[in-house]
Design a protein around this motif. Structure first.
Motif, mmCIF file in Angstrom:
data_model
loop_
_atom_site.group_PDB
_atom_site.id
_atom_site.type_symbol
_atom_site.label_atom_id
_atom_site.label_comp_id
_atom_site.label_asym_id
_atom_site.label_seq_id
_atom_site.Cartn_x
_atom_site.Cartn_y
_atom_site.Cartn_z
ATOM 1 N N GLN A 17 0.848 -1.188 0.000
ATOM 2 C CA GLN A 17 0.000 0.000 0.000
ATOM 3 C C GLN A 17 0.887 1.243 0.000
ATOM 4 O O GLN A 17 2.109 1.132 0.143
ATOM 5 C CB GLN A 17 -0.945 0.005 1.198
ATOM 6 N N MET A 18 0.313 2.408 -0.177
ATOM 7 C CA MET A 18 1.107 3.639 -0.222
ATOM 8 C C MET A 18 0.476 4.696 0.673
ATOM 9 O O MET A 18 -0.726 4.975 0.571
ATOM 10 C CB MET A 18 1.221 4.142 -1.666
ATOM 11 N N ASN A 30 -4.074 7.082 -5.975
ATOM 12 C CA ASN A 30 -3.021 6.689 -5.029
ATOM 13 C C ASN A 30 -2.201 5.567 -5.646
ATOM 14 O O ASN A 30 -2.285 4.410 -5.245
ATOM 15 C CB ASN A 30 -3.634 6.237 -3.704
ATOM 16 N N ILE A 31 -1.401 5.921 -6.649
ATOM 17 C CA ILE A 31 -0.659 4.905 -7.384
ATOM 18 C C ILE A 31 0.604 5.518 -7.959
ATOM 19 O O ILE A 31 0.657 6.724 -8.256
ATOM 20 C CB ILE A 31 -1.526 4.288 -8.508
ATOM 21 N N ILE A 32 1.618 4.702 -8.071
ATOM 22 C CA ILE A 32 2.887 5.119 -8.666
ATOM 23 C C ILE A 32 3.487 3.897 -9.345
ATOM 24 O O ILE A 32 3.435 2.788 -8.804
ATOM 25 C CB ILE A 32 3.848 5.702 -7.591
ATOM 26 N N ARG A 36 14.695 -2.344 -3.509
ATOM 27 C CA ARG A 36 14.826 -3.755 -3.104
ATOM 28 C C ARG A 36 15.117 -3.848 -1.613
ATOM 29 O O ARG A 36 14.556 -4.687 -0.902
ATOM 30 C CB ARG A 36 15.965 -4.432 -3.870
ATOM 31 N N PHE A 37 16.004 -2.987 -1.138
ATOM 32 C CA PHE A 37 16.380 -2.992 0.276
ATOM 33 C C PHE A 37 15.165 -2.642 1.142
ATOM 34 O O PHE A 37 14.921 -3.282 2.176
ATOM 35 C CB PHE A 37 17.515 -1.992 0.509
ATOM 36 N N PHE A 38 14.399 -1.651 0.708
ATOM 37 C CA PHE A 38 13.165 -1.272 1.408
ATOM 38 C C PHE A 38 12.215 -2.456 1.491
ATOM 39 O O PHE A 38 11.630 -2.734 2.538
ATOM 40 C CB PHE A 38 12.516 -0.099 0.674
ATOM 41 N N ASN A 39 12.068 -3.174 0.403
ATOM 42 C CA ASN A 39 11.186 -4.339 0.375
ATOM 43 C C ASN A 39 11.662 -5.423 1.334
ATOM 44 O O ASN A 39 10.866 -6.046 2.038
ATOM 45 C CB ASN A 39 11.110 -4.897 -1.046
ATOM 46 N N LEU A 55 4.377 1.844 1.466
ATOM 47 C CA LEU A 55 5.365 2.625 0.719
ATOM 48 C C LEU A 55 5.187 4.098 1.057
ATOM 49 O O LEU A 55 4.166 4.701 0.744
ATOM 50 C CB LEU A 55 5.175 2.394 -0.781
ATOM 51 N N THR A 56 6.200 4.685 1.719
ATOM 52 C CA THR A 56 6.156 6.109 2.069
ATOM 53 C C THR A 56 7.497 6.740 1.745
ATOM 54 O O THR A 56 8.523 6.067 1.657
ATOM 55 C CB THR A 56 5.870 6.316 3.566
ATOM 56 N N ASP A 57 7.478 8.049 1.583
ATOM 57 C CA ASP A 57 8.715 8.768 1.305
ATOM 58 C C ASP A 57 9.676 8.671 2.489
ATOM 59 O O ASP A 57 10.879 8.446 2.314
ATOM 60 C CB ASP A 57 8.393 10.229 0.994
ATOM 61 N N ASP A 58 9.138 8.803 3.699
ATOM 62 C CA ASP A 58 9.990 8.712 4.894
ATOM 63 C C ASP A 58 10.614 7.318 5.000
ATOM 64 O O ASP A 58 11.796 7.187 5.358
ATOM 65 C CB ASP A 58 9.170 9.005 6.155
ATOM 66 N N GLY A 59 9.817 6.308 4.699
ATOM 67 C CA GLY A 59 10.346 4.948 4.762
ATOM 68 C C GLY A 59 11.452 4.717 3.742
ATOM 69 O O GLY A 59 12.465 4.073 4.046
#
Length: 493
Positions: free
Chosen positions: A282-283, A294-296, A319-322, A333-337
């Motif tokens: 989700q975002m 709400n999509i990218i 990939r690292f975030f995932n 999925l967030t910018d801060d994350g």
């Protein structure tokens, strides 16, 4: 001895609802099938997350020494993706809107799918079969299901008799749904008059005159049902019973439930030993949806050309975030994350880049063997990549201490540390070193080295104001200069 003989994997099996020790059907070999994309549009970032999770599973199994046959299909045949089995299939609809051939749609978005996965450093599957390439196998499968009494023909279409199947089998075994509840909650839908019961699903649909994608069959000129292709292709390449079947959580019902029913109706045995499902992406705390905006897409996330994120992020950072979340968890999925993951990724890569500079010592202040097994224990626990990353960060701290002389490792332990760090960072997690992976990264390194040289000249000329300005300006951009006895190096954060 292979690594898989030393390690014991536990997989969360959706079928049983618990973690189970993984025992492949044939020792040393793994058969794995993952539902691939329907190629009627650009690949969705949520789909990328699912495929990325199973790419990591594939990588880890290969790392352990298993011979893995990984089958991931391409759905390029028009079919109806809804419970009513009516409407217009997505590939044909796209072709009609753009006034092109359906296979032009398929080609365009298959190429896009491969390009995106290559960008994220995916390993290719062992086999990537297409639905249109296996129409014969699907027709033969339908014949067997009919012969066994679980399929019926109405007006050129063939349907699976869910009620008849449930008399001797368990329709709902995967999703934990009871047929009685499904019957109670089913509303009458237009277009279902051909079916004996609303819960029955199409194995073959007679094509209406306007339907472009159609093939001859014993029942009509038509096209296969939604669920049939995966049963036909998985069993063709992996056998009637194979080890792992994966896909997104949204496919558990009805798609995977129907796969099980089809296989048991045709073959008489359960098709899969371990069912794995990746959770949704989700975002900003909300479901990704075109209707809400709400999509990218992956290209926008990488380039930064969007109105949602503050900047673009490299494929390896994504990939690292995932990997910092379990594949079974909802990932937001967030910018801060992403910014936090970017800092963590660079911290890990900075440590990896120091490995070749480390000198062995007389003794070891860090138990490398225990740490190494901890890394394996994390991945053995249902591919727990967040815990693996925590162990990699633990090693990164010791690497920095060794570099400064605050810790030491013997030559043997140092070699084991290097080997393990590189294998888990690159081979298992699939990350790429951004300082060497792209031309852009090389240009950045060259530019920073030039600024370091200018700063050294300023210091030599006692122009400390300019020296400090170069250091501070780079720090403001996230580039940290590190002065040491061997000169000045830099790291990104």
């Amino acid at each position: 001895m292979h690594l898989y003989e030393e390690q014991t994997i536990q997989i969360y099996n959706t079928l049983s609802g618990k973690k189970e020790i993984f025992k492949p059907i044939e020792n040393g070999y793994v058969g794995m099938y993952v539902c691939g994309p329907t190629v009627y549009s650009n690949v969705h970032l949520g789909n990328v997350r699912t495929f990325m999770s199973f790419d990591m599973v594939f990588r880890y199994l290969k790392h352990l020494g298993y011979k893995v046959r990984y089958v991931r299909n391409i759905t390029d045949a028009g079919h109806l993706e809804n419970d009513a089995d009516v409407g217009e299939d997505k590939i044909t609809k796209k072709a009609r809107l753009e006034q092109i051939e359906p296979m032009e749609v398929v080609q365009r978005y298959t190429v896009d799918f491969h390009n995106i996965l290559n960008t994220f450093n995916f390993l290719p599957p062992s086999i990537e079969p297409t639905a249109t390439g296996h129409i014969i196998e699907q027709i033969e499968l339908i014949k067997t299901i009919i012969d066994n009494g679980f399929g019926y023909v109405v007006n050129g279409s063939v349907y699976f008799d869910v009620h008849k199947f449930n008399e001797t089998n368990n329709y709902g075994i995967l999703s934990k749904r009871k047929l009685e509840d499904l019957i109670h909650n089913t509303r009458a839908l237009d277009g279902q008059s051909d079916k004996k019961n609303p819960q029955d699903f199409a194995l073959w649909k007679r094509a209406e005159p306007q339907h472009i994608m159609r093939w001859p069959s014993p029942w009509s000129d038509g096209f296969p049902g939604w669920h049939l292709e995966c049963t036909a292709m998985s069993t063709k390449y992996l056998g009637d019973n194979f080890d792992i079947h994966g896909g997104g959580m949204d496919l558990k019902f009805p798609h995977h439930e129907c796969e099980i029913a089809q296989s048991e109706a045709a073959k008489g045995i359960a098709p899969v030993n371990y069912w794995m499902h990746a959770n949704m992406l989700q975002m900003n705390g909300q479901r990704m949806s075109k209707s809400t905006g709400n999509i990218i897409n992956p290209a926008e996330l990488i380039s930064g050309k969007n109105d949602i994120m503050s900047k673009g992020y490299s494929p390896s950072v994504i990939r690292f975030f995932n990997a910092q979340s379990s594949y079974r968890s909802v990932l937001d999925l967030t910018d801060d994350g992403l910014l936090a993951s970017e800092k963590g990724f660079h911290r890990l890569m900075d440590a990896v880049n120091l490995l070749d500079e480390l000198e062995p010592g007389a003794n070891s202040s860090f138990d490398v063997k225990t740490w190494r097994q901890n890394c394996y224990d994390a991945m053995n626990d249902d591919f727990n990549s967040p815990i693996l990353i925590a162990h990699l960060f633990e090693a990164s701290k010791h690497i920095n201490q060794i570099k400064t002389g605050a810790a030491s490792l013997t030559a043997e332990d140092l070699e084991l540390l290097k080997k393990t760090m590189l294998e888990f960072t690159y081979d298992v997690l699939g990350l790429e070193n951004t300082k060497t992976a792209s031309n852009g990264a090389g240009k950045l390194e060259g530019a920073v080295e030039l600024l370091i040289q200018l700063r050294q000249e300023a210091r030599a000329n006692k122009d400390f104001a300019l020296s400090d300005k170069i250091r501070d300006e780079l720090a403001a951009k996230g580039i940290q200069l590190n002065d040491g006895k061997d000169g000045t190096t830099f790291s990104t954060n």
